[in-house]
Design a protein around this motif. Sequence first.
Motif: not given
Lengths: 73, 73
Positions: A24, A40-42, A52-53
Amino acid sequence: MAEIKYEIMETIAVLSQSPKGWTKELNIISWNGREPKYDLRDWAPNKEKMGKGITLTKEELIALKTLLAEKEF
Amino acid sequence: MAEIKYEIMETIAVLSQSPKGWTKELNIISWNGREPKYDLRDWAPNKEKMGKGITLTKEELIALKTLLAEKEF
């Protein structure tokens, strides 16, 4: 779905890593050649997939920083 | 798609509002009755729709807080 082009301009933070190696991350990313945004994201290992982010403007990130700083977790 | 049940336990911050009234918020949300998580997401007025977002564990939020505090934007 059309391919999404992106360029990671800067990695600001890696917040966590899952047992399968997904991370993340807070990055600065340019999506489809547009103005870079905070993101901000995986991510899968080696950025092979994105999860998702959410994108944040500079103003939103500063608001987040300020509000987090005021609070104990 | 099955309906997603959620309960907003606490609104920590509203980071921005768009011209159409969507807000970007940091909330503590329980999804489908599970343990509440921190959740950064866009919401339509009156929470009528939810946009894209990302959930964060307490540890990830603390990591984010720490890293943001160290950096100038």
